[in-house]
Design an enzyme around this catalytic site. Sequence first.
Site, PDB file in Angstrom:
ATOM      1  CB  SER A 180      -3.954  -7.672   4.009  1.00 56.62           C
ATOM      2  OG  SER A 180      -3.928  -6.452   3.359  1.00 56.62           O
ATOM      3  CG  HIS A 218      -1.942  -1.038   1.265  1.00 54.45           C
ATOM      4  ND1 HIS A 218      -1.857  -2.131   2.082  1.00 54.45           N
ATOM      5  CD2 HIS A 218      -3.106  -1.173   0.579  1.00 54.45           C
ATOM      6  CE1 HIS A 218      -2.913  -2.906   1.909  1.00 54.45           C
ATOM      7  NE2 HIS A 218      -3.687  -2.349   0.998  1.00 54.45           N
TER       8      HIS A 218
END
Length: 289
Positions: free
Chosen positions: A188, A37
């Site tokens: 994630s 990210h």
Amino acid sequence: MLIIDDPQQLREKIKQLKQQGSEIAFVPTMGNLHEGHLTLVQAGQKKAAVVIVSIFVNPMQFNNAQDLLNYPKTVAQDCEKLAVAGVNIVFTPEASSIYPNGLNTQTYVEVPLLSNCLEGELRPGHFRGMSTIVNKLFNLVQPDYACFGEKDFQQLAIVKQMVSDLALPIEIIPVATKREKNGLAMSSRNSKLSGLEKQKAPFLAKVMNRIAIDLQAQKTELSILIDDASNDLNNAGFNTDAIHIVDAQTLQAVSCDSKEAVILMAAFLGETRLIDNKVVTLNPSKINI
Ligand code: PAF
């Protein structure tokens, strides 16, 4: 760094920024941020003076209520990371302010051809929910640029098509997948892998890279490449969910007109579903369908 949860307050801030002539780059996320990210944030920072990140776990793109409940919520840690990264504004709305009338009657945006194939077939309604929230966030943030990871290849293709079809004045910035040194695509979900699974996980990218080399040579039929790869993954302890080789622009079957193919991989390691993808340039005269 400003943290705003109220859409109206965000609108006022955006109005101010626009009046000052600031360009805005936007990174939509569902939180639980990792280095991948942060590369999206860096890509945004290269484009515009102001970077806005949203953290919103969008209920409309979950077709399984339990997945939504289990989705890790780490807003405080995420905001710390974003502050260190030099982000200007984080938008953290509640579902009640984004969907004040609930989901059942929510107007939606759908990109039909690209949304109902591949992952869309396995997760009905997922991409409709995704394109609807991305559109809504675009309307609130009014960015000049929006950064999306190439890791979610189908999502990126859908967002590009939506922006083009709806003539949205936004430049989509695709950002290359950030990988661990061993080749594993960052996600994630990697944090859910056990020690042993972490050791096995990079094999997914290895198998994908091997398919890419064979695909480039264009000597073997696609179905054979897929079957071999699937068997190798299963023998290594994965449970292959889907391997597709499709036209990288249309996401439909590779044809003699295809210039590029994308290999889309999805396999479970234990409970964790890992995905990865790679684009391969094709030589149309040699296509072996
Ligand atoms: O990729 C994601 O995290 C989500 O699909 C997105 C783009 C933030 C929309 O909810």
